[in-house]
Design a protein around this motif. Structure first.
Motif, PDB file in Angstrom:
ATOM      1  N   SER A  32     117.765  -0.161 -36.717  1.00  0.00           N
ATOM      2  CA  SER A  32     116.424  -0.465 -36.202  1.00  0.00           C
ATOM      3  C   SER A  32     115.610   0.808 -35.997  1.00  0.00           C
ATOM      4  O   SER A  32     114.418   0.844 -36.314  1.00  0.00           O
ATOM      5  N   LEU A  33     116.239   1.835 -35.477  1.00  0.00           N
ATOM      6  CA  LEU A  33     115.553   3.108 -35.268  1.00  0.00           C
ATOM      7  C   LEU A  33     115.108   3.708 -36.602  1.00  0.00           C
ATOM      8  O   LEU A  33     113.982   4.210 -36.727  1.00  0.00           O
ATOM      9  N   ALA A  34     115.972   3.650 -37.602  1.00  0.00           N
ATOM     10  CA  ALA A  34     115.616   4.171 -38.927  1.00  0.00           C
ATOM     11  C   ALA A  34     114.443   3.401 -39.520  1.00  0.00           C
ATOM     12  O   ALA A  34     113.526   3.993 -40.105  1.00  0.00           O
ATOM     13  N   VAL A  35     114.435   2.074 -39.351  1.00  0.00           N
ATOM     14  CA  VAL A  35     113.340   1.250 -39.876  1.00  0.00           C
ATOM     15  C   VAL A  35     112.032   1.607 -39.171  1.00  0.00           C
ATOM     16  O   VAL A  35     110.980   1.715 -39.805  1.00  0.00           O
ATOM     17  N   GLU A  36     112.093   1.815 -37.858  1.00  0.00           N
ATOM     18  CA  GLU A  36     110.888   2.178 -37.098  1.00  0.00           C
ATOM     19  C   GLU A  36     110.298   3.507 -37.570  1.00  0.00           C
ATOM     20  O   GLU A  36     109.080   3.702 -37.513  1.00  0.00           O
ATOM     21  N   LYS A  37     111.130   4.420 -38.027  1.00  0.00           N
ATOM     22  CA  LYS A  37     110.673   5.743 -38.447  1.00  0.00           C
ATOM     23  C   LYS A  37     110.138   5.760 -39.882  1.00  0.00           C
ATOM     24  O   LYS A  37     109.541   6.738 -40.297  1.00  0.00           O
ATOM     25  N   MET A  38     110.357   4.687 -40.625  1.00  0.00           N
ATOM     26  CA  MET A  38     109.914   4.628 -42.014  1.00  0.00           C
ATOM     27  C   MET A  38     108.395   4.491 -42.085  1.00  0.00           C
ATOM     28  O   MET A  38     107.774   3.943 -41.177  1.00  0.00           O
ATOM     29  N   PRO A  39     107.819   4.966 -43.185  1.00  0.00           N
ATOM     30  CA  PRO A  39     106.383   4.726 -43.388  1.00  0.00           C
ATOM     31  C   PRO A  39     106.116   3.226 -43.473  1.00  0.00           C
ATOM     32  O   PRO A  39     107.020   2.452 -43.814  1.00  0.00           O
ATOM     33  N   PRO A  40     104.900   2.819 -43.163  1.00  0.00           N
ATOM     34  CA  PRO A  40     104.594   1.380 -43.237  1.00  0.00           C
ATOM     35  C   PRO A  40     104.783   0.847 -44.658  1.00  0.00           C
ATOM     36  O   PRO A  40     104.601   1.569 -45.639  1.00  0.00           O
ATOM     37  N   LEU A  41     105.143  -0.419 -44.730  1.00  0.00           N
ATOM     38  CA  LEU A  41     105.300  -1.069 -46.025  1.00  0.00           C
ATOM     39  C   LEU A  41     103.952  -1.573 -46.510  1.00  0.00           C
ATOM     40  O   LEU A  41     103.125  -2.004 -45.714  1.00  0.00           O
ATOM     41  N   ARG A  43     101.521  -4.261 -47.744  1.00  0.00           N
ATOM     42  CA  ARG A  43     101.515  -5.714 -47.537  1.00  0.00           C
ATOM     43  C   ARG A  43     100.387  -6.316 -48.348  1.00  0.00           C
ATOM     44  O   ARG A  43      99.334  -5.719 -48.466  1.00  0.00           O
ATOM     45  N   PRO A  44     100.540  -7.488 -48.887  1.00  0.00           N
ATOM     46  CA  PRO A  44     101.763  -8.289 -48.911  1.00  0.00           C
ATOM     47  C   PRO A  44     102.723  -7.753 -49.964  1.00  0.00           C
ATOM     48  O   PRO A  44     102.311  -7.166 -50.964  1.00  0.00           O
ATOM     49  N   LEU A  45     103.990  -7.969 -49.727  1.00  0.00           N
ATOM     50  CA  LEU A  45     105.018  -7.574 -50.683  1.00  0.00           C
ATOM     51  C   LEU A  45     105.204  -8.673 -51.716  1.00  0.00           C
ATOM     52  O   LEU A  45     105.053  -9.857 -51.403  1.00  0.00           O
ATOM     53  N   PRO A  46     105.573  -8.300 -52.933  1.00  0.00           N
ATOM     54  CA  PRO A  46     105.833  -9.325 -53.957  1.00  0.00           C
ATOM     55  C   PRO A  46     106.999 -10.227 -53.559  1.00  0.00           C
ATOM     56  O   PRO A  46     107.859  -9.851 -52.765  1.00  0.00           O
ATOM     57  N   GLU A  47     107.039 -11.405 -54.138  1.00  0.00           N
ATOM     58  CA  GLU A  47     108.093 -12.387 -53.859  1.00  0.00           C
ATOM     59  C   GLU A  47     109.489 -11.859 -54.177  1.00  0.00           C
ATOM     60  O   GLU A  47     110.475 -12.389 -53.672  1.00  0.00           O
ATOM     61  N   THR A  48     109.586 -10.835 -55.017  1.00  0.00           N
ATOM     62  CA  THR A  48     110.900 -10.308 -55.397  1.00  0.00           C
ATOM     63  C   THR A  48     111.633  -9.678 -54.218  1.00  0.00           C
ATOM     64  O   THR A  48     112.850  -9.532 -54.261  1.00  0.00           O
ATOM     65  N   TYR A  49     110.910  -9.313 -53.173  1.00  0.00           N
ATOM     66  CA  TYR A  49     111.541  -8.734 -51.988  1.00  0.00           C
ATOM     67  C   TYR A  49     112.004  -9.872 -51.087  1.00  0.00           C
ATOM     68  O   TYR A  49     111.203 -10.519 -50.420  1.00  0.00           O
ATOM     69  N   GLU A  50     113.302 -10.116 -51.084  1.00  0.00           N
ATOM     70  CA  GLU A  50     113.865 -11.265 -50.394  1.00  0.00           C
ATOM     71  C   GLU A  50     114.318 -10.962 -48.972  1.00  0.00           C
ATOM     72  O   GLU A  50     114.734 -11.875 -48.260  1.00  0.00           O
ATOM     73  N   HIS A  51     114.264  -9.699 -48.541  1.00  0.00           N
ATOM     74  CA  HIS A  51     114.800  -9.342 -47.229  1.00  0.00           C
ATOM     75  C   HIS A  51     113.774  -8.719 -46.288  1.00  0.00           C
ATOM     76  O   HIS A  51     113.970  -8.753 -45.081  1.00  0.00           O
ATOM     77  N   ILE A  52     112.701  -8.123 -46.816  1.00  0.00           N
ATOM     78  CA  ILE A  52     111.802  -7.366 -45.940  1.00  0.00           C
ATOM     79  C   ILE A  52     110.366  -7.872 -45.924  1.00  0.00           C
ATOM     80  O   ILE A  52     109.519  -7.281 -45.250  1.00  0.00           O
ATOM     81  N   ARG A  53     110.087  -8.962 -46.633  1.00  0.00           N
ATOM     82  CA  ARG A  53     108.743  -9.548 -46.543  1.00  0.00           C
ATOM     83  C   ARG A  53     108.542 -10.093 -45.135  1.00  0.00           C
ATOM     84  O   ARG A  53     109.466 -10.609 -44.509  1.00  0.00           O
ATOM     85  N   GLY A  54     107.339  -9.984 -44.633  1.00  0.00           N
ATOM     86  CA  GLY A  54     107.029 -10.451 -43.284  1.00  0.00           C
ATOM     87  C   GLY A  54     107.385 -11.899 -43.052  1.00  0.00           C
ATOM     88  O   GLY A  54     107.991 -12.254 -42.030  1.00  0.00           O
ATOM     89  N   ASP A  55     107.044 -12.784 -43.992  1.00  0.00           N
ATOM     90  CA  ASP A  55     107.339 -14.210 -43.814  1.00  0.00           C
ATOM     91  C   ASP A  55     108.844 -14.472 -43.781  1.00  0.00           C
ATOM     92  O   ASP A  55     109.317 -15.323 -43.021  1.00  0.00           O
ATOM     93  N   VAL A  56     109.608 -13.712 -44.541  1.00  0.00           N
ATOM     94  CA  VAL A  56     111.065 -13.874 -44.561  1.00  0.00           C
ATOM     95  C   VAL A  56     111.660 -13.419 -43.231  1.00  0.00           C
ATOM     96  O   VAL A  56     112.519 -14.093 -42.652  1.00  0.00           O
ATOM     97  N   LEU A  57     111.196 -12.272 -42.727  1.00  0.00           N
ATOM     98  CA  LEU A  57     111.705 -11.760 -41.455  1.00  0.00           C
ATOM     99  C   LEU A  57     111.405 -12.723 -40.313  1.00  0.00           C
ATOM    100  O   LEU A  57     112.250 -12.964 -39.447  1.00  0.00           O
ATOM    101  N   ILE A  58     110.211 -13.294 -40.307  1.00  0.00           N
ATOM    102  CA  ILE A  58     109.834 -14.256 -39.259  1.00  0.00           C
ATOM    103  C   ILE A  58     110.696 -15.509 -39.360  1.00  0.00           C
ATOM    104  O   ILE A  58     111.200 -16.014 -38.354  1.00  0.00           O
ATOM    105  N   ALA A  59     110.893 -16.014 -40.571  1.00  0.00           N
ATOM    106  CA  ALA A  59     111.708 -17.219 -40.755  1.00  0.00           C
ATOM    107  C   ALA A  59     113.156 -16.978 -40.324  1.00  0.00           C
ATOM    108  O   ALA A  59     113.773 -17.835 -39.679  1.00  0.00           O
ATOM    109  N   LYS A  60     113.705 -15.806 -40.651  1.00  0.00           N
ATOM    110  CA  LYS A  60     115.088 -15.504 -40.262  1.00  0.00           C
ATOM    111  C   LYS A  60     115.212 -15.364 -38.745  1.00  0.00           C
ATOM    112  O   LYS A  60     116.191 -15.808 -38.155  1.00  0.00           O
ATOM    113  N   ALA A  61     114.230 -14.748 -38.115  1.00  0.00           N
ATOM    114  CA  ALA A  61     114.264 -14.605 -36.659  1.00  0.00           C
ATOM    115  C   ALA A  61     114.180 -15.971 -35.984  1.00  0.00           C
ATOM    116  O   ALA A  61     114.896 -16.241 -35.023  1.00  0.00           O
TER     117      ALA A  61
END
Length: 101
Positions: A32-41, A43-61
């Motif tokens: 989580s700390l490493a992700v916070e330090k990364m540059p912003p992604l 947006r929107p990300l293409p559908e090919t990103y199955e793990h880090i798209r905003g809608d996917v993260l919200i649905a998984k949470a």
């Protein structure tokens, strides 16, 4: 014999001695700390990103911790650990592609 998805007695003892839950908590904190330090992604990300798209993260949470009703706990502890590690790997792989690490 252990039920499907469950540890046998020897494996359970080894897992307890290794304190995998504490190790996973520490890994999650570092991830989580490493992700916070990364540059912003971008947006929107293409559908090919199955793990880090905003809608996917919200649905998984929402699936992991619904606001209404009980949290689903059908997976065994071993299965949940594997799912967590698999998710981190998928997210890390996609972050690496986007940030060209």
């Amino acid at each position: 014999a252990a039920a499907s998805g469950e540890f046998d007695d020897d494996t359970r003892k080894m897992v307890e001695e290794l304190d995998l839950d504490k190790t996973l908590e520490q890994m999650e904190s570092k991830f989580s700390l490493a992700v916070e330090k990364m540059p912003p992604l971008p947006r929107p990300l293409p559908e090919t990103y199955e793990h880090i798209r905003g809608d996917v993260l919200i649905a998984k949470a929402a699936a992991a911790a619904p606001l209404i009703g009980p949290s689903p706990q059908s997976a065994s502890p071993a299965q949940r650990r594997l799912q967590l590690l698999t998710e981190w790997y998928g997210r890390a792989s996609e972050y690496a592609v986007i940030h060209k690490l």
